[in-house]
Motif scaffolding. Sequence first.
Motif: not given
Length: 590
Positions: A308-323, A469-477, A482-486
């Motif tokens: 959405g507008p103003g979202d600041r999102i970090g994307v994490v995941g192991v190498n090769g997970s598709g980030k 970033c205000d939010h973090v999401v992950a690619l777990f394969g 997946t949204h990660l509140p923590g």
Amino acid sequence: MANLVNLESVSKSYGVRPLLDGVSLGVAEGDRIGVVGLNGGGKTTLLEVLAGISPPDSGRVSRARDLRMAVVTQRTELPEGSTVREIVLPGYAAEHEWAADPRIRSIVDGLGISAIGLETPTSGLSGGERRRLALAAALVAELDLVVLDEPTNHLDIEGVRWLADHLLARRIALVVVTHDRWFLDTVCGRTWEVADGRVEQYEGGYADWVYARAERARLAAAAEEKRRNLARKELAWLQRGAKARTSKPRYRVEAAEALISDVPEPRNTPELLAFAKRRLGKTVLELEDASLQAGDRTLLDHVTWRVGPGDRIGVVGVNGSGKTTLLRLLAGEAEPITGRRVEGKTVRLAHLKQELEDLPGNLRVLQAVEAVAGRVTFGKQELTASQLAEKLGFPASRQWTPVDDLSGGERRRLQLVRLLMSEPNVLLLDEPTNDLDIDTLQQLEDLLDSWAGTLVVVSHDRYLVERVCDHVVALFGDGKVTHLPGGIEEYLRRRASLLELPARPTPEQRPKEQQPGMSAAEHRAITKELSRLERKLDTLHEREAKLHGELAEAATDPDRLMELNTELKALLTEKEELEQRWLEASEAVE
């Protein structure tokens, strides 16, 4: 503790430029030293001289007899026709020989060597895989000292955490050049800053270095004002975010806190969000029932995700997970197998890729920036092309360099400058910290603080992710986003659970080390001494403040100035000694 390596009055130049000028320092047993400084400032040169790869022009380098040292540089050369096993495990003929050693098993698994395959020929490996092989080969050996140049490049967040834990557990001496600030703060007990041919030494990791540098800037001349302002904002972040560990006595911490007491929040999130909504409307980027594959692997499986507008999102995941592939899908550069991508009508999207893009080689740096725009606005701040280029590592002396003469790192930074000059309202950044030194990273974060738009960042630099970033999401394969509140800590806990490994305890969960053999009477005596030292330091602190005021009033009286300055020097010496005694006493009762 015995010294392992000593540099005495060492100088080293390339051309007419001195990178090291009369540097004297040493590495002792168990030291863990982080090396920081501007790109091109001499960090790698210092490592190469210290490790014996490059001889000094003058001065002396001495090393302990029978020193067991490993060096991993950014220039990775592997023997032709070799396999992964021959590089990483050259002394082991059979698998059971190394598999029986838990330390070696941990290295092979922690750096992803098992996933590459021990019998895989090295000729077909990527640059990142070759760097991991060289790092694993160094760590497998029994060592007194390991010297590492940017070891966290090509490691994902999980790999960086593993490397930090491994080095702490080994208790070997370490000298490391890295821009990964979380790694510096977690692993290093001392910091060397290379600048202008000198090496300034600080106790502690990144947070302590920021405190010390800010205090030095506070007392410096007006020429340091610009650097001081950046340090103040960084300190504000350190105080308001997850507080970093610091070994400084509380008096130094209080001085830093006074320095930042009037600093606004690093960013005004509600104001930026409201502005972003006005610029972008309700729809920015959306994936609806989207599926995506890479070869036989399913990266996304009927995913619906709205940015959405103003979202600041970090994307994490192991190498090769598709980030990176996910960013390409958001950018419209890849098509989903099923579902669709939706882009808002007002979106102006910019995508910083890991690959270098073609740049106008016939232009000079400033001309290449001005070809995009002459001025750019970040929040309430308006910058010229030259000012933005300077913030991101191109000083005035470098702005007239032909683009064709730039290094790979400089070309990537120029790519980022041109991207920001286009004034996008949606930024997709893929590993933006690559090739940026810490000062330039601070400048980038400062710009992003006041940037009103939507931001999606893929990065292994957990400090950057947590900072901007205000939010973090992950690619777990598992085909999901997946949204990660923590945040990052939750990601690492989930990954540890998936791998059935024990999660690393948080600082609050770690048990305090008990001092063996300390009686109640000894504890009371040390506590009493702490109170006495604190009272004495309070008195010196008040007198120091008065002396600074008297110095200002005596500006036109040379004799009085000299008298006050002599008293101040004596006071500061006494204060330093008392602070050291306070620190030793406080550590004894922890």
